[in-house]
Scaffold this motif. Structure first.
Motif, short mmCIF file in Angstrom:
data_model
loop_
_atom_site.label_atom_id
_atom_site.label_comp_id
_atom_site.label_asym_id
_atom_site.label_seq_id
_atom_site.Cartn_x
_atom_site.Cartn_y
_atom_site.Cartn_z
N GLN A 220 0.83 -1.20 0.00
CA GLN A 220 0.00 0.00 0.00
C GLN A 220 0.87 1.26 0.00
N ASN A 276 -0.08 2.46 -4.95
CA ASN A 276 0.87 1.51 -4.36
C ASN A 276 2.25 2.13 -4.15
N LEU A 325 -5.08 -4.95 -2.58
CA LEU A 325 -4.04 -4.29 -3.36
C LEU A 325 -4.09 -4.82 -4.79
#
Length: 420
Positions: A220, A276, A325
């Protein structure tokens, strides 16, 4: 001799980063200089080939880290002060040819790490050109050097260097032979196997070969905000292991080297921002010979056509899976890492979440593998001269540098010596 055109003062083998920065210091001298490059000229380079051709690896991501203790052993060879001065000249040269538009930032030492013994950060000023600006900068350098008296011969793979009573004979795979008073090796990491065998007969190599292998980690984007603050990157060392090419909001991309599929990082300015963050955790490996290193890597990468990936939570249940994710690289599912690389990656991520007080999500991706290659180190003195007088070795093929900034600095350094 076929191809012979009298005696050159200097023959440079390779037209990569270290060579280009040396040539920029030599272009206005009266020296007769020949450059032999195995790949094509700048205008004919294949964008997929990051290593051969004018500019070498300089046409890739273009991340220049200006720290004497990061990216090579130049400071150990010539001193910290002189190295800092050379790095400043590299930055100035990049700006002269268009690099003033690059992303610049300082990776400082986060307060959270001041009392950490196991996890430390490296303070570093970075100039990140990216692939598009790198091509502009090296294109401008190419035009400037082509307009000088320096001779370039492309598609000329050098396979033999022979010391003579006066100077050297340099023979290429095409059968052409050139003579030079002095020779400068600047081939980067991609040393031709035939040339490497020839150089071993000259007894200029040390015995140890280094390869850094690691996994590219994608997590993340907020995972390291406590350490990053407003910076896009923090450079971390954990014993011998270290983080490399951290990209907040960047992507993980496929890179091919030696026909192996690798997971590489790309900054957000190339193809748009993501939510990300990615970086590689590298671990140095040392081998008694280059053939032993090659055997290890062949077994590691096998014949995979793509990168293997796996979720952190699938191999380390202590990392709870939370926020989904979306991986930015298409990957083949499977066990991505061998045990000797998986265990330290898990330990490192666990240490990170302890230091930052921020959980690392189990959705985090582990990609295998990323690698940095180092040619067997050439023994040189403080002027980058080998044990054979008149034969020099600069840049990454010397083993003394392993970054764009320090490779360029070694070229500036030798160029200044020769130009006197």
């Amino acid at each position: 001799m076929k191809g012979a055109q009298g005696m050159y003062d200097y023959i440079l083998i390779g037209a990569g980063v270290s060579s280009v920065f040396a040539l920029l210091r030599l272009q206005n001298t009266a020296k007769r200089i020949l450059v032999l490059e195995a790949g094509p000229d700048f205008n004919q380079r294949d964008p997929q080939d990051l290593y051969q051709g004018f500019g070498g690896l300089g046409l890739a991501e273009g991340k220049y880290n200006f720290a004497p203790d990061f990216g090579g052993a130049l400071a150990a060879k010539i001193g910290v002060g002189p190295t800092q001065a050379l790095l400043a000249k590299v930055a100035q040269t990049l700006d002269t040819f268009g690099g003033q538009h690059a992303l610049r930032y300082v990776a400082a030492r986060p307060a959270q790490l001041r009392h950490q013994r196991d996890l430390v950060s490296v303070a570093c000023t970075t100039q990140h050109l990216g692939t598009h600006l790198s091509r502009t900068v090296f294109g401008n350098m190419y035009q400037a050097l082509k307009a000088s008296q320096i001779e370039f011969r492309f598609q000329q793979k050098v396979q033999q260097i022979t010391p003579l009573a006066q100077g050297f004979a340099v023979r290429t795979a095409l059968g052409d032979t050139y003579r030079g008073q002095q020779v400068i090796l600047a081939t980067g990491v991609a040393v031709d196997p035939v040339l490497a065998a020839n150089l071993r007969t000259l007894s200029i190599f040390s015995t140890q070969t280094r390869v850094d292998v690691g996994c590219r980690i994608e997590t993340q984007g907020t995972a390291l905000d406590v350490l990053l603050g407003t910076d896009p990157e923090v450079k971390l060392r954990w014993g011998e292991r270290y983080t490399y090419c951290m990209n907040k909001h960047g992507r993980v991309v496929l890179k091919r080297q030696h026909n192996w599929a690798m997971a590489d990082g790309q900054n957000y300015r190339e193809n748009g921002a993501t939510s990300n963050l990615n970086f590689t955790l590298f671990q140095p490996h040392y081998f008694a010979s280059s053939s032993a290193a090659q055997a290890y890597l062949t077994a590691l990468f096998q014949d995979r056509s793509t990168v293997i990936g796996q979720r952190l939570g699938d191999v380390a249940p202590q990392f709870a899976k939370g926020q989904l994710l979306s991986p930015t690289l298409a990957y083949q599912k499977g066990p991505a890492l061998d045990a000797d690389l998986l265990k330290p990656a898990i330990q490192f991520l666990d240490l990170l979440q302890q230091v930052t007080k921020t959980p690392i999500d189990g959705q985090t991706m582990l990609y295998g593998y990323d690698a940095k290659f180092y040619p067997t180190q050439v023994k040189t003195n403080a002027q980058f001269e080998t044990g054979i007088p008149g034969l020099y070795c600069i840049g990454d093929c010397s083993g003394a540098t392993y970054s764009l900034a320090q490779a360029a600095a070694s070229g500036v350094y030798l160029g200044q010596i020769i130009a006197k």
